[in-house]
Design a protein around this motif. Structure first.
Motif, mmCIF file in Angstrom:
data_model
loop_
_atom_site.group_PDB
_atom_site.id
_atom_site.type_symbol
_atom_site.label_atom_id
_atom_site.label_comp_id
_atom_site.label_asym_id
_atom_site.label_seq_id
_atom_site.Cartn_x
_atom_site.Cartn_y
_atom_site.Cartn_z
ATOM 1 N N SER A 37 16.628 53.606 43.371
ATOM 2 C CA SER A 37 17.805 52.874 43.833
ATOM 3 C C SER A 37 19.109 53.428 43.296
ATOM 4 O O SER A 37 20.175 52.922 43.609
ATOM 5 N N GLY A 38 19.077 54.481 42.491
ATOM 6 C CA GLY A 38 20.309 55.085 42.007
ATOM 7 C C GLY A 38 20.161 55.696 40.635
ATOM 8 O O GLY A 38 19.299 55.316 39.846
ATOM 9 N N ARG A 39 21.043 56.634 40.325
ATOM 10 C CA ARG A 39 20.976 57.350 39.054
ATOM 11 C C ARG A 39 21.328 56.459 37.872
ATOM 12 O O ARG A 39 21.011 56.792 36.736
ATOM 13 N N LEU A 40 22.025 55.345 38.132
ATOM 14 C CA LEU A 40 22.448 54.463 37.044
ATOM 15 C C LEU A 40 21.752 53.106 37.094
ATOM 16 O O LEU A 40 22.201 52.161 36.447
ATOM 17 N N ALA A 41 20.664 53.016 37.855
ATOM 18 C CA ALA A 41 19.960 51.741 37.964
ATOM 19 C C ALA A 41 19.498 51.268 36.598
ATOM 20 O O ALA A 41 18.977 52.039 35.789
ATOM 21 N N GLY A 42 19.720 49.985 36.307
ATOM 22 C CA GLY A 42 19.338 49.416 35.026
ATOM 23 C C GLY A 42 20.382 49.576 33.946
ATOM 24 O O GLY A 42 20.193 49.088 32.835
ATOM 25 N N LYS A 43 21.505 50.244 34.252
ATOM 26 C CA LYS A 43 22.538 50.463 33.244
ATOM 27 C C LYS A 43 23.710 49.490 33.428
ATOM 28 O O LYS A 43 24.004 49.057 34.539
ATOM 29 N N VAL A 44 24.366 49.191 32.308
ATOM 30 C CA VAL A 44 25.558 48.345 32.303
ATOM 31 C C VAL A 44 26.737 49.193 31.851
ATOM 32 O O VAL A 44 26.653 49.876 30.823
ATOM 33 N N ALA A 45 27.819 49.153 32.631
ATOM 34 C CA ALA A 45 28.982 49.999 32.335
ATOM 35 C C ALA A 45 30.260 49.174 32.262
ATOM 36 O O ALA A 45 30.440 48.208 33.000
ATOM 37 N N LEU A 46 31.136 49.589 31.376
ATOM 38 C CA LEU A 46 32.483 49.031 31.273
ATOM 39 C C LEU A 46 33.458 50.147 31.610
ATOM 40 O O LEU A 46 33.426 51.219 31.000
ATOM 41 N N ILE A 47 34.314 49.909 32.610
ATOM 42 C CA ILE A 47 35.288 50.912 33.044
ATOM 43 C C ILE A 47 36.692 50.340 32.881
ATOM 44 O O ILE A 47 37.010 49.288 33.447
ATOM 45 N N THR A 48 37.530 51.017 32.124
ATOM 46 C CA THR A 48 38.914 50.572 31.988
ATOM 47 C C THR A 48 39.768 51.224 33.067
ATOM 48 O O THR A 48 39.471 52.320 33.542
ATOM 49 N N GLY A 49 40.829 50.538 33.449
ATOM 50 C CA GLY A 49 41.673 51.045 34.528
ATOM 51 C C GLY A 49 40.940 51.072 35.846
ATOM 52 O O GLY A 49 41.160 51.960 36.678
ATOM 53 N N ALA A 50 40.080 50.078 36.071
ATOM 54 C CA ALA A 50 39.178 50.097 37.220
ATOM 55 C C ALA A 50 39.772 49.490 38.485
ATOM 56 O O ALA A 50 39.095 49.420 39.506
ATOM 57 N N ALA A 51 41.025 49.061 38.443
ATOM 58 C CA ALA A 51 41.625 48.416 39.611
ATOM 59 C C ALA A 51 42.255 49.404 40.582
ATOM 60 O O ALA A 51 42.640 49.021 41.683
ATOM 61 N N SER A 52 42.346 50.674 40.185
ATOM 62 C CA SER A 52 42.960 51.654 41.077
ATOM 63 C C SER A 52 42.545 53.059 40.670
ATOM 64 O O SER A 52 41.952 53.270 39.606
ATOM 65 N N GLY A 53 42.857 54.019 41.518
ATOM 66 C CA GLY A 53 42.670 55.421 41.201
ATOM 67 C C GLY A 53 41.256 55.819 40.836
ATOM 68 O O GLY A 53 40.271 55.396 41.454
ATOM 69 N N ILE A 54 41.141 56.648 39.799
ATOM 70 C CA ILE A 54 39.850 57.163 39.360
ATOM 71 C C ILE A 54 38.941 56.035 38.906
ATOM 72 O O ILE A 54 37.734 56.037 39.180
ATOM 73 N N GLY A 55 39.493 55.046 38.205
ATOM 74 C CA GLY A 55 38.688 53.927 37.719
ATOM 75 C C GLY A 55 38.052 53.148 38.851
ATOM 76 O O GLY A 55 36.873 52.771 38.792
ATOM 77 N N LYS A 56 38.812 52.888 39.903
ATOM 78 C CA LYS A 56 38.280 52.181 41.067
ATOM 79 C C LYS A 56 37.187 53.004 41.736
ATOM 80 O O LYS A 56 36.120 52.474 42.090
ATOM 81 N N ALA A 57 37.440 54.299 41.919
ATOM 82 C CA ALA A 57 36.446 55.177 42.537
ATOM 83 C C ALA A 57 35.164 55.208 41.711
ATOM 84 O O ALA A 57 34.052 55.202 42.260
ATOM 85 N N ALA A 58 35.320 55.226 40.383
ATOM 86 C CA ALA A 58 34.144 55.236 39.507
ATOM 87 C C ALA A 58 33.371 53.928 39.626
ATOM 88 O O ALA A 58 32.137 53.939 39.668
ATOM 89 N N ALA A 59 34.083 52.813 39.672
ATOM 90 C CA ALA A 59 33.410 51.519 39.810
ATOM 91 C C ALA A 59 32.576 51.477 41.087
ATOM 92 O O ALA A 59 31.430 51.007 41.088
ATOM 93 N N ILE A 60 33.139 51.979 42.161
ATOM 94 C CA ILE A 60 32.420 52.011 43.439
ATOM 95 C C ILE A 60 31.166 52.862 43.342
ATOM 96 O O ILE A 60 30.070 52.444 43.734
ATOM 97 N N ARG A 61 31.305 54.061 42.788
ATOM 98 C CA ARG A 61 30.160 54.972 42.710
ATOM 99 C C ARG A 61 29.123 54.474 41.720
ATOM 100 O O ARG A 61 27.907 54.642 41.938
#
Length: 300
Positions: A37-61
């Motif tokens: 189901s994905g390379r990060l399945a089972g993982k928990v991540a915290l992303i700062t600056g996630a409301a726009s730009g690179i952070g948003k793109a990372a959250a989506i991926r």
């Protein structure tokens, strides 16, 4: 007893949440590697600056690759909207990274809500003063750039490893820049702050490898994020996003592709995943070779 252990003992809610996964940690690591189901399945991540730009793109991926993600930002309305759009595996928390306590709260919230923290992506950054010469550089503005671009990443690493060390595993990622590698492509305060991030990653990776925690950074070339658009507007009065995108893409030619936030997000997915299990202290440069060479344009 170490200082980290003492701090964890004082924070009972975090410690209790971490304790729940002691017997299942190895299962989660295997699951994230073998799941379809994905390379990060089972993982928990915290992303700062996630409301726009690179952070948003990372959250989506990250979500697309099976992770549960805590989006941290100061843009509350935008952040909540994005988390809502991403579905049940995403939640938002207000976090001003210039305030260490808010970073502490975000890390603790991830552990309390999800039971653990596997990935910390320190992504927030500001353009700084945009001073065009060293003579124009105001040191108050320089200090602000260092506080957001460097000090916040120190705090992010500090508090992420606080909850990762007890489980001897984790991936920490920081956003640096090609400006950390090559002089003359960004204002001084921004360039200095990003160079410090690369040094910070190497220094902390050297310490945290004994705990099974990987620390890496990503250095993207210029791409048309809101940060860059705002900078172009201030420096040259250009606020047309399409024009800025054209200018940034023309800053370096690579046949068949241009640099987008999604490309940086893919690099983050790799570093966060178990595919990068033996990579630490590395600066992954996403620039199509821009910082590798200069052409010699000889003419007869």
């Amino acid at each position: 007893m170490s200082r980290i252990a003492l701090k964890l003992k004082r924070n009972k809610s975090v410690l209790d949440a971490l304790a729940k996964i002691d017997t299942n940690r190895q299962h989660h690591k295997l699951f994230s590697t073998n799941s379809q189901s994905g390379r990060l399945a089972g993982k928990v991540a915290l992303i700062t600056g996630a409301a726009s730009g690179i952070g948003k793109a990372a959250a989506i991926r990250f979500i697309e690759n099976g992770a549960k993600v805590l989006l941290a930002d100061v843009q509350d309305h935008l952040g909540k909207s994005i988390a809502n759009d991403l579905g049940p595996n995403a939640i938002f928390i207000h976090c001003d990274v210039a305030n260490e306590q808010e970073i502490t709260n975000a890390v603790d919230h991830a552990v309390t809500h999800y039971g653990r923290l596997d990935v910390m992506y320190n992504n927030v950054g500001i353009a700084g003063t945009l001073a065009t010469t060293i003579l124009d550089l105001e040191l108050e503005g320089f200090d602000r750039a260092m506080a957001v671009n460097v000090r916040s990443m120190v705090a992010g690493i500090k508090h992420a490893c606080r909850v990762m060390i007890p489980h001897q595993a984790g991936s920490i990622i920081c956003t640096a820049s090609t400006a950390a590698i090559l002089g003359g492509i960004a204002p001084h305060d921004y360039a200095v702050s990003k160079a410090a991030v690369v040094g910070l990653v190497k220094s902390t990776a050297a310490e945290l490898n004994q705990h099974g925690i990987r620390v890496n950074c990503i250095s993207p070339h210029t791409l048309p994020t809101q940060l860059v658009v705002d900078g172009f507007k201030k420096l040259w009065g250009i606020d047309d996003e399409k024009k800025v995108a054209e200018m940034t893409h023309n800053a370096w030619e690579f046949k068949g592709a241009t640099c987008e936030a999604a490309d940086v997000a893919e690099a983050a997915v790799f570093l966060a995943s178990d595919d990068a299990k033996y990579i630490s202290g590395h600066n992954l440069v996403v620039d199509a070779g821009f910082t590798c060479f200069k052409r010699l344009n000889f003419s007869a």
